[in-house]
Design a protein around this motif. Structure first.
Motif, PDB file in Angstrom:
ATOM      1  N   TYR A 247       0.834  -1.192   0.000  1.00 15.52           N
ATOM      2  CA  TYR A 247       0.000   0.000   0.000  1.00 15.52           C
ATOM      3  C   TYR A 247       0.876   1.253   0.000  1.00 15.52           C
ATOM      4  O   TYR A 247       1.731   1.428   0.860  1.00 15.52           O
ATOM      5  CB  TYR A 247      -0.899  -0.034   1.232  1.00 15.52           C
TER       6      TYR A 247
ATOM      7  N   LYS B 226     -12.363   6.195   2.550  1.00 18.88           N
ATOM      8  CA  LYS B 226     -11.496   7.369   2.645  1.00 18.88           C
ATOM      9  C   LYS B 226     -10.044   6.891   2.667  1.00 18.88           C
ATOM     10  O   LYS B 226      -9.733   5.848   3.244  1.00 18.88           O
ATOM     11  CB  LYS B 226     -11.846   8.116   3.944  1.00 18.88           C
ATOM     12  N   ASP B 227      -9.158   7.648   2.017  1.00 18.75           N
ATOM     13  CA  ASP B 227      -7.716   7.368   1.988  1.00 18.75           C
ATOM     14  C   ASP B 227      -7.380   6.056   1.282  1.00 18.75           C
ATOM     15  O   ASP B 227      -6.551   5.278   1.742  1.00 18.75           O
ATOM     16  CB  ASP B 227      -7.116   7.359   3.407  1.00 18.75           C
ATOM     17  N   SER B 228      -7.988   5.824   0.126  1.00 16.82           N
ATOM     18  CA  SER B 228      -7.675   4.616  -0.636  1.00 16.82           C
ATOM     19  C   SER B 228      -6.694   4.959  -1.763  1.00 16.82           C
ATOM     20  O   SER B 228      -6.321   6.113  -1.951  1.00 16.82           O
ATOM     21  CB  SER B 228      -8.958   4.026  -1.221  1.00 16.82           C
ATOM     22  N   ASP B 229      -6.280   3.955  -2.489  1.00 13.08           N
ATOM     23  CA  ASP B 229      -5.469   4.147  -3.685  1.00 13.08           C
ATOM     24  C   ASP B 229      -6.119   3.384  -4.836  1.00 13.08           C
ATOM     25  O   ASP B 229      -7.228   2.865  -4.683  1.00 13.08           O
ATOM     26  CB  ASP B 229      -4.015   3.718  -3.442  1.00 13.08           C
TER      27      ASP B 229
ATOM     28  N   LYS C  13       0.151   4.559   0.302  1.00 13.22           N
ATOM     29  CA  LYS C  13      -0.109   5.587   1.305  1.00 13.22           C
ATOM     30  C   LYS C  13       0.216   5.045   2.690  1.00 13.22           C
ATOM     31  O   LYS C  13       0.112   3.862   2.947  1.00 13.22           O
ATOM     32  CB  LYS C  13      -1.586   6.003   1.267  1.00 13.22           C
ATOM     33  N   LYS C  14       0.594   5.921   3.568  1.00 11.43           N
ATOM     34  CA  LYS C  14       0.904   5.509   4.942  1.00 11.43           C
ATOM     35  C   LYS C  14      -0.312   5.641   5.864  1.00 11.43           C
ATOM     36  O   LYS C  14      -0.273   5.230   6.995  1.00 11.43           O
ATOM     37  CB  LYS C  14       2.066   6.342   5.501  1.00 11.43           C
ATOM     38  N   ILE C  15      -1.396   6.207   5.342  1.00 15.08           N
ATOM     39  CA  ILE C  15      -2.608   6.401   6.132  1.00 15.08           C
ATOM     40  C   ILE C  15      -3.524   5.192   5.934  1.00 15.08           C
ATOM     41  O   ILE C  15      -3.762   4.769   4.806  1.00 15.08           O
ATOM     42  CB  ILE C  15      -3.350   7.687   5.693  1.00 15.08           C
ATOM     43  N   GLN C  16      -4.026   4.647   7.039  1.00 16.66           N
ATOM     44  CA  GLN C  16      -4.950   3.517   6.989  1.00 16.66           C
ATOM     45  C   GLN C  16      -6.263   3.954   6.335  1.00 16.66           C
ATOM     46  O   GLN C  16      -6.870   4.926   6.760  1.00 16.66           O
ATOM     47  CB  GLN C  16      -5.232   3.025   8.420  1.00 16.66           C
ATOM     48  N   PRO C  17      -6.710   3.245   5.280  1.00 16.31           N
ATOM     49  CA  PRO C  17      -8.006   3.606   4.713  1.00 16.31           C
ATOM     50  C   PRO C  17      -9.132   3.290   5.700  1.00 16.31           C
ATOM     51  O   PRO C  17      -9.013   2.378   6.514  1.00 16.31           O
ATOM     52  CB  PRO C  17      -8.118   2.734   3.469  1.00 16.31           C
ATOM     53  N   GLU C  18     -10.212   4.067   5.618  1.00 18.34           N
ATOM     54  CA  GLU C  18     -11.362   3.859   6.497  1.00 18.34           C
ATOM     55  C   GLU C  18     -12.613   3.722   5.643  1.00 18.34           C
ATOM     56  O   GLU C  18     -12.863   4.546   4.760  1.00 18.34           O
ATOM     57  CB  GLU C  18     -11.539   5.049   7.440  1.00 18.34           C
TER      58      GLU C  18
END
Length: 135
Positions: free
Chosen positions: A49, A72-75, A51-56
């Motif tokens: 993954y 939110k916060d997906s790729d 991004k370093k942010i956990q998707p929610e």
């Protein structure tokens, strides 16, 4: 055969994906939601993954007869996993998890509510087949 999947078990199994209660659909789709979450979590945990942010997951619900997942916060990969799951829901009864197809609540499609149902649930709920079979 294992225990049936419940919304509560999904929340317990994937606490990082669900910061709050956000599943609003019938139990027939819980198996594909569990598979969706498992796939996303494996992808994130294996450091692929970007991004370093956990998707929610913000919301999972039925929309126009198919599963709709807002995140939110997906790729691109997570989005692809979600779109594949949404397409899969178009062939799974949202009540029992058996094979299903799109039905509508009225013979007049412009005023109908759509659901993906097996034949038994379509009959029980008085839904009509959306497409006629081609010969």
């Amino acid at each position: 055969m294992g225990e049936p999947i419940t919304i509560r078990k999904i929340y317990e199994k994937y606490p990082k994906l669900f910061p709050k209660n956000s599943i609003f659909c019938n139990s027939g789709w819980l198996l594909i939601i569990d598979q969706l979450c498992s796939t996303i979590q494996v992808y994130i945990d294996n450091e692929i993954y970007a991004k370093k942010i956990q998707p929610e997951i913000i919301c999972i619900k039925e929309k126009f007869g198919i599963l709709n997942v807002e995140i939110k916060d997906s790729d691109e990969i997570v989005d692809l996993i979600i779109r594949s799951t949404e397409k899969m829901s178009n062939h799974v009864c949202e009540y029992c998890g058996e094979n299903g197809e799109l039905y509508c609540s009225s013979k007049h499609r412009n005023w109908s509510h759509f659901k993906t149902l097996c034949l038994d649930h379509a009959i029980e709920l008085y839904y009509y087949r959306l497409y006629k079979e081609q010969k």
